[in-house]
Design a protein around this motif. Sequence first.
Motif, PDB file in Angstrom:
ATOM      1  N   LEU A 111       0.944  -1.155  -0.048  1.00  0.00           N
ATOM      2  CA  LEU A 111       0.104   0.052  -0.064  1.00  0.00           C
ATOM      3  C   LEU A 111       1.096   1.281   0.159  1.00  0.00           C
ATOM      4  CD1 LEU A 111      -2.661  -0.885   2.758  1.00  0.00           C
ATOM      5  CD2 LEU A 111      -2.791  -1.092   0.254  1.00  0.00           C
ATOM      6  N   ASP A 112       0.543   2.168  -0.989  1.00  0.00           N
ATOM      7  CA  ASP A 112       1.451   3.414  -0.955  1.00  0.00           C
ATOM      8  C   ASP A 112       0.658   4.360  -1.715  1.00  0.00           C
ATOM      9  OD1 ASP A 112       3.539   5.112  -0.275  1.00  0.00           O
ATOM     10  OD2 ASP A 112       5.019   4.103  -1.716  1.00  0.00           O
ATOM     11  N   LYS A 113       1.195   5.685  -1.619  1.00  0.00           N
ATOM     12  CA  LYS A 113       0.349   6.790  -2.247  1.00  0.00           C
ATOM     13  C   LYS A 113       1.476   7.784  -2.844  1.00  0.00           C
ATOM     14  CE  LYS A 113       1.514   9.471   1.188  1.00  0.00           C
ATOM     15  NZ  LYS A 113       2.550  10.500   1.327  1.00  0.00           N
ATOM     16  N   ALA A 114       1.034   8.636  -3.856  1.00  0.00           N
ATOM     17  CA  ALA A 114       1.890   9.488  -4.382  1.00  0.00           C
ATOM     18  C   ALA A 114       0.862  10.888  -4.777  1.00  0.00           C
ATOM     19  CB  ALA A 114       2.419   9.144  -5.770  1.00  0.00           C
ATOM     20  N   GLN A 115       1.506  11.961  -4.417  1.00  0.00           N
ATOM     21  CA  GLN A 115       0.838  13.320  -4.596  1.00  0.00           C
ATOM     22  C   GLN A 115       1.020  13.706  -5.917  1.00  0.00           C
ATOM     23  OE1 GLN A 115      -0.573  14.531  -1.949  1.00  0.00           O
ATOM     24  NE2 GLN A 115       0.131  13.184  -0.488  1.00  0.00           N
ATOM     25  N   LEU A 116      -0.178  14.297  -6.477  1.00  0.00           N
ATOM     26  CA  LEU A 116      -0.550  14.650  -7.615  1.00  0.00           C
ATOM     27  C   LEU A 116      -0.114  16.152  -7.591  1.00  0.00           C
ATOM     28  CD1 LEU A 116      -3.444  12.870  -8.855  1.00  0.00           C
ATOM     29  CD2 LEU A 116      -1.243  12.131  -9.115  1.00  0.00           C
ATOM     30  N   LYS A 117       0.713  16.832  -8.503  1.00  0.00           N
ATOM     31  CA  LYS A 117       1.053  18.166  -8.441  1.00  0.00           C
ATOM     32  C   LYS A 117       0.399  18.933  -9.640  1.00  0.00           C
ATOM     33  CE  LYS A 117       4.113  17.023  -5.324  1.00  0.00           C
ATOM     34  NZ  LYS A 117       3.977  17.481  -4.234  1.00  0.00           N
ATOM     35  N   GLY A 118      -0.609  18.456 -10.250  1.00  0.00           N
ATOM     36  CA  GLY A 118      -1.368  19.300 -11.257  1.00  0.00           C
ATOM     37  C   GLY A 118      -2.092  20.437 -10.563  1.00  0.00           C
ATOM     38  N   SER A 163       8.100  -8.543  -9.636  1.00  0.00           N
ATOM     39  CA  SER A 163       7.791  -7.589 -10.246  1.00  0.00           C
ATOM     40  C   SER A 163       6.558  -7.066  -9.738  1.00  0.00           C
ATOM     41  CB  SER A 163       7.674  -7.815 -11.999  1.00  0.00           C
ATOM     42  OG  SER A 163       9.131  -8.248 -12.409  1.00  0.00           O
ATOM     43  N   MET A 164       6.256  -5.924 -10.058  1.00  0.00           N
ATOM     44  CA  MET A 164       5.000  -5.141  -9.158  1.00  0.00           C
ATOM     45  C   MET A 164       3.890  -5.683 -10.069  1.00  0.00           C
ATOM     46  SD  MET A 164       5.752  -3.815  -6.479  1.00  0.00           S
ATOM     47  CE  MET A 164       6.717  -5.081  -6.249  1.00  0.00           C
ATOM     48  N   PHE A 165       2.813  -6.133  -9.315  1.00  0.00           N
ATOM     49  CA  PHE A 165       1.513  -6.575 -10.194  1.00  0.00           C
ATOM     50  C   PHE A 165       0.325  -5.376  -9.510  1.00  0.00           C
ATOM     51  CE2 PHE A 165      -2.212  -9.139 -10.795  1.00  0.00           C
ATOM     52  CZ  PHE A 165      -2.082  -9.555 -12.138  1.00  0.00           C
ATOM     53  N   PRO A 166       0.139  -4.316 -10.064  1.00  0.00           N
ATOM     54  CA  PRO A 166      -0.907  -3.483  -9.531  1.00  0.00           C
ATOM     55  C   PRO A 166      -2.153  -4.205  -9.299  1.00  0.00           C
ATOM     56  CG  PRO A 166       0.442  -2.163 -10.978  1.00  0.00           C
ATOM     57  CD  PRO A 166       0.947  -3.708 -11.110  1.00  0.00           C
ATOM     58  N   LEU A 167      -2.735  -4.161  -8.372  1.00  0.00           N
ATOM     59  CA  LEU A 167      -4.240  -4.649  -8.347  1.00  0.00           C
ATOM     60  C   LEU A 167      -5.079  -3.691  -8.423  1.00  0.00           C
ATOM     61  CD1 LEU A 167      -5.974  -6.944  -7.482  1.00  0.00           C
ATOM     62  CD2 LEU A 167      -5.450  -6.695  -5.173  1.00  0.00           C
ATOM     63  N   ALA A 168      -5.038  -2.426  -7.540  1.00  0.00           N
ATOM     64  CA  ALA A 168      -6.066  -1.480  -7.913  1.00  0.00           C
ATOM     65  C   ALA A 168      -5.529   0.001  -7.682  1.00  0.00           C
ATOM     66  CB  ALA A 168      -7.220  -1.620  -6.569  1.00  0.00           C
ATOM     67  N   ILE A 202       6.940   3.277  -9.317  1.00  0.00           N
ATOM     68  CA  ILE A 202       5.975   3.113 -10.288  1.00  0.00           C
ATOM     69  C   ILE A 202       5.069   4.344  -9.845  1.00  0.00           C
ATOM     70  CG2 ILE A 202       4.071   1.981 -11.255  1.00  0.00           C
ATOM     71  CD1 ILE A 202       5.596  -0.652 -10.601  1.00  0.00           C
ATOM     72  N   LEU A 203       4.484   4.554  -8.860  1.00  0.00           N
ATOM     73  CA  LEU A 203       3.531   5.627  -8.461  1.00  0.00           C
ATOM     74  C   LEU A 203       4.016   7.019  -8.815  1.00  0.00           C
ATOM     75  CD1 LEU A 203       1.625   4.364  -5.234  1.00  0.00           C
ATOM     76  CD2 LEU A 203       0.621   4.822  -7.276  1.00  0.00           C
ATOM     77  N   TYR A 204       5.470   7.128  -8.278  1.00  0.00           N
ATOM     78  CA  TYR A 204       6.036   8.371  -8.361  1.00  0.00           C
ATOM     79  C   TYR A 204       6.276   8.653 -10.046  1.00  0.00           C
ATOM     80  CZ  TYR A 204       9.799  11.898  -8.723  1.00  0.00           C
ATOM     81  OH  TYR A 204      10.631  12.855  -8.935  1.00  0.00           O
ATOM     82  N   TRP A 250       4.120   7.593 -12.647  1.00  0.00           N
ATOM     83  CA  TRP A 250       2.929   7.960 -12.745  1.00  0.00           C
ATOM     84  C   TRP A 250       2.510   9.329 -12.483  1.00  0.00           C
ATOM     85  CZ3 TRP A 250      -0.198   2.816 -11.271  1.00  0.00           C
ATOM     86  CH2 TRP A 250      -0.087   1.725 -12.159  1.00  0.00           C
ATOM     87  N   ALA A 251       2.748   9.578 -11.206  1.00  0.00           N
ATOM     88  CA  ALA A 251       2.368  11.129 -11.060  1.00  0.00           C
ATOM     89  C   ALA A 251       3.335  11.991 -11.971  1.00  0.00           C
ATOM     90  CB  ALA A 251       2.778  11.249  -9.398  1.00  0.00           C
ATOM     91  N   LEU A 252       4.339  11.714 -12.049  1.00  0.00           N
ATOM     92  CA  LEU A 252       5.459  12.837 -12.746  1.00  0.00           C
ATOM     93  C   LEU A 252       5.038  12.868 -14.246  1.00  0.00           C
ATOM     94  CD1 LEU A 252       7.849  14.597 -12.723  1.00  0.00           C
ATOM     95  CD2 LEU A 252       9.150  12.359 -13.267  1.00  0.00           C
ATOM     96  N   GLU A 253       4.361  11.555 -14.902  1.00  0.00           N
ATOM     97  CA  GLU A 253       4.143  11.554 -16.180  1.00  0.00           C
ATOM     98  C   GLU A 253       2.694  12.202 -16.426  1.00  0.00           C
ATOM     99  OE1 GLU A 253       6.920   7.605 -16.869  1.00  0.00           O
ATOM    100  OE2 GLU A 253       4.696   7.350 -17.087  1.00  0.00           O
ATOM    101  N   CYS A 254       1.958  12.046 -15.303  1.00  0.00           N
ATOM    102  CA  CYS A 254       0.535  12.399 -15.829  1.00  0.00           C
ATOM    103  C   CYS A 254       0.075  13.647 -15.274  1.00  0.00           C
ATOM    104  CB  CYS A 254      -0.223  11.190 -15.426  1.00  0.00           C
ATOM    105  SG  CYS A 254       0.125   9.616 -16.268  1.00  0.00           S
ATOM    106  N   HIS A 255       0.806  14.313 -14.324  1.00  0.00           N
ATOM    107  CA  HIS A 255       0.041  15.425 -13.576  1.00  0.00           C
ATOM    108  C   HIS A 255      -0.540  16.528 -14.347  1.00  0.00           C
ATOM    109  CE1 HIS A 255       4.236  17.277 -13.913  1.00  0.00           C
ATOM    110  NE2 HIS A 255       3.556  18.516 -13.701  1.00  0.00           N
ATOM    111  N   GLU A 256       0.005  16.629 -15.636  1.00  0.00           N
ATOM    112  CA  GLU A 256      -0.475  17.824 -16.365  1.00  0.00           C
ATOM    113  C   GLU A 256      -1.778  17.272 -17.183  1.00  0.00           C
ATOM    114  OE1 GLU A 256       2.213  20.318 -18.312  1.00  0.00           O
ATOM    115  OE2 GLU A 256       3.645  19.888 -16.716  1.00  0.00           O
TER     116      GLU A 256
END
Length: 608
Positions: free
Chosen positions: A229-236, A253-258, A395-397, A399-405
């Motif tokens: 369980l983890d989280k990442a802050q979105l900077k948009g 390897s990571m297997f994202p479930l939800a 992975i979360l970091y 995703w947040a970096l690539e998608c925040h805009e």
Amino acid sequence: MDLQSSLLSMDNQTLTPPHQNQHYSVIPNQSLAIGQEFPDVEACRRALKDMAIALHFELRIVKSDRSRFIAKCSQDGCPWRVHVAKCPGVPTFSVRTLHGEHTCEGVRNLHHQQATVGWVARSVEARLRHNPQIKPKEILQDIQDQHGVAVSYMQAWRGKERSMAAVHGTLEEGYRYLPAYCEQVKKTNPGTIAIVSGTGSENSFHRLFISYRASIYGFLHACRPLLELDKAQLKGKYLGTMMCASAVDADHSMFPLAFAVVDTESDENWMWFLSELRKLLGVNTDKMPVLTILSERHKAIVEAVETHFPTAYHGFCLRYVSENFREEFKNPKLVNLFWNAVYALTASEFDSKVTEMMAVQDVMPWFRQFPPGLWAVAYFEGVRYGHFSLGITEILYNWALECHELPVVQMMEHIRHQLASWFIERQNMAMSWGSILVPSAEKLISEAIADSRCYQVLRANKVEFEIVSSERTNIVDIQTRFCSCRRWQIYGIPCAHAAAALLSCGEDVRIYAHDCFSVRKYREAYSQPIFPVPDRSCWTEAGTGSEGSGPGLGKGELVLRPPKTRRPPGRPKMKVLKIESLKRPKRIVQCGRCHLLGHSQKKCTLRV
């Protein structure tokens, strides 16, 4: 240098710009001729703007309406002039008159009147499609290199915003179409859970939860019973937090479930996320084993896990614990002893290392804050199979970096594309494996077999063995898959003692590894596809006059508005650097293999 050449004769030549000391490319074949047609007046305006910028002269618009467009050179006395008028009966415009000779010197500096925000947006649109993370500084530098004009930082920033809206839609549209997107995800991927909710009288975005059926199936049928369980802050613009629950496949390897996106990180939202996770696993109660959960064990996560997964073993992420210990004590010798205690397989070994630590410094207050039963290998009761730290964080970091805009719908599509590509790549990779176990497990088995050759094996009965070495004697039971060193039970793969016992009775060591490390399970984990979602233009059309009217919105569907949380204006405040922080000790190198201090992984000589 005067612009003496006529635009009528520029079909096969490139005009030399007046800025001889600048290095940039000039767009060739910027020609104009009487009778030349344009689809509409906007296309005519854009073409003339591009020509003026490429040839380094400024336009002055004399007349511009629905039927005609007249422009001339902005320099007084220059005869260049063009008259474009609408063709009768058709929407096209054509050049009627043209005085194509310049007698002026053109623009003598890098600033250009026609280099507007709209022109900047059109110039960077193609690049933004491939790289949404491009920065305004890069945009203004590219424009100067390619076109020889200078734009301000604010022009570049606004041009990027306008181009992003044209390519991906606005951020507000992303929230508006989110309910319809969730319906499309569930329609194209049956069994997928996609939930979105709003809050308040304005129905502002509150929460989004997505778990694909392919991920649910793979976790329940093929992955080890371990969740991160983890989280990442979105900077948009509208901020927010992305939460994720991830499993680990057979090859580590990571297997994202939800994953979920919420307006803000709070105790309530963590409780909601774990409740949705419990619901999707509760549907398959017969297949759900007792879970082991790893996290940073913040108060909100601990309470949510205790509420919805009361039987789960909830442990610390080892990286988080080690960083806290290092920050607390700042003693290299103590940190080395700490890592030795972490990986101690038995309680006696752990207690011995703690005694050594106490001889250096009193660590008991820290141990009361971080009980060893939540992180130490010797005491943790859950099944981790050698997975001790959060791997989903990176992975979360990303995703947040690539998608925040990006708008939230585009963000979800980016994640879906990533998951779908992982499934396809790993399916193909698994089909090329001809072994019983995945490569990482095969490597550990080979090392165990090599180490087992120096042991003496004494057989007590059909299943029990005594393994004698120069250091100690271990008891192995191949029926219960037990070794007194505890490595077999903890890692799920036969240790060197177990390998010696199995080889002595002619057994294949590989078939005694846990089933979750088999190639068969790996293939099953990625056996279900993640199907694509159709373009928004193909979604259900709305009836006219409804509140949710528009492409992709169902008739009468409520419009979801952006969340109330917004990024504050201006630059973030800089953290004041204190003088004391400049006197911090030199960073100590830590080995990524044995975790001891003083040497790097390349120079490590210890056997792990």
